[in-house]
Design a protein around this motif. Structure first.
Motif: not given
Length: 190
Positions: A112-117, A154-160, A169-175
């Motif tokens: 889920f979180i990788r797909l969001s990215k 945004k609730t589920r995505t940010l809950s991680f 989340y933005k830092a995660f996207l930058a990796r």
């Protein structure tokens, strides 16, 4: 002979659609606005959660969750309305989309979180922009700039992320390294 209905399980899916013959499905910003307005109307009629989206020129991605209404019903209405609009506006006939939409079931938190990215960085990876956050036709800025978007939950995505912090989340996207691994796994699933 009619197509067999898709099997559907309530949950979250990565939905992707491409233009027929890889042709553009969005000719300009007005087309993208129309697609999103239809999506909001569809969401009001058949409730679902949209966690991420990105509208490119010849394809689109949705990270969508539905527990009550099958995706077939949601996307049939959405894409039929948009195709009618597109064909009428451009004085063309025939299929706009290449077959039915594609979808993969999102069965893990990591996926889920990788797909969001993947969805949010798609414009950068495609070379459309050097800054996906500035790309107007994705949900990226809803997360990182706090932009209000009635389509996005945004609730589920940010809950991680600790304290549901959009900066994390933005830092995660930058990796970038995780994106390379995700691309490899996406190609295996499709």
């Amino acid at each position: 002979m009619p197509r067999r209905p898709r099997e559907w399980t309530p949950g979250t899916y990565h939905v992707y659609c491409r233009g027929n013959r890889k042709q553009d499905i969005f000719m300009n910003d007005d087309d993208r606005r129309k697609y999103l307005s239809y999506l909001l109307e569809t969401k009001q009629k058949y409730p679902f959660k949209l966690h991420a989206y990105c509208l490119m020129s010849n394809h689109l991605h949705l990270l969508i969750e539905s527990d009550d209404v099958p995706l077939d019903k949601i996307l049939h209405i959405q894409h039929t309305r948009y195709a009618i609009y597109f064909n009428k506006k451009n004085d063309v006939i025939g299929h706009l989309f290449h077959g039915r939409f594609g979808s993969t079931y999102v069965d893990t938190t990591a996926y889920f979180i990788r797909l969001s990215k993947y969805i949010h960085l798609n414009p950068t990876e495609a070379g459309l922009t050097s800054n996906s956050e500035a790309y107007l036709w994705s949900s990226f800025s809803s997360y990182t700039q706090g932009t209000d978007n009635p389509l996005i939950d945004k609730t589920r995505t940010l809950s991680f992320f600790p304290n549901e912090d959009p900066a994390l989340y933005k830092a995660f996207l930058a990796r970038k390294e995780e994106l390379i691994l995700l691309k490899k796994s996406l190609y295996k699933k499709q």
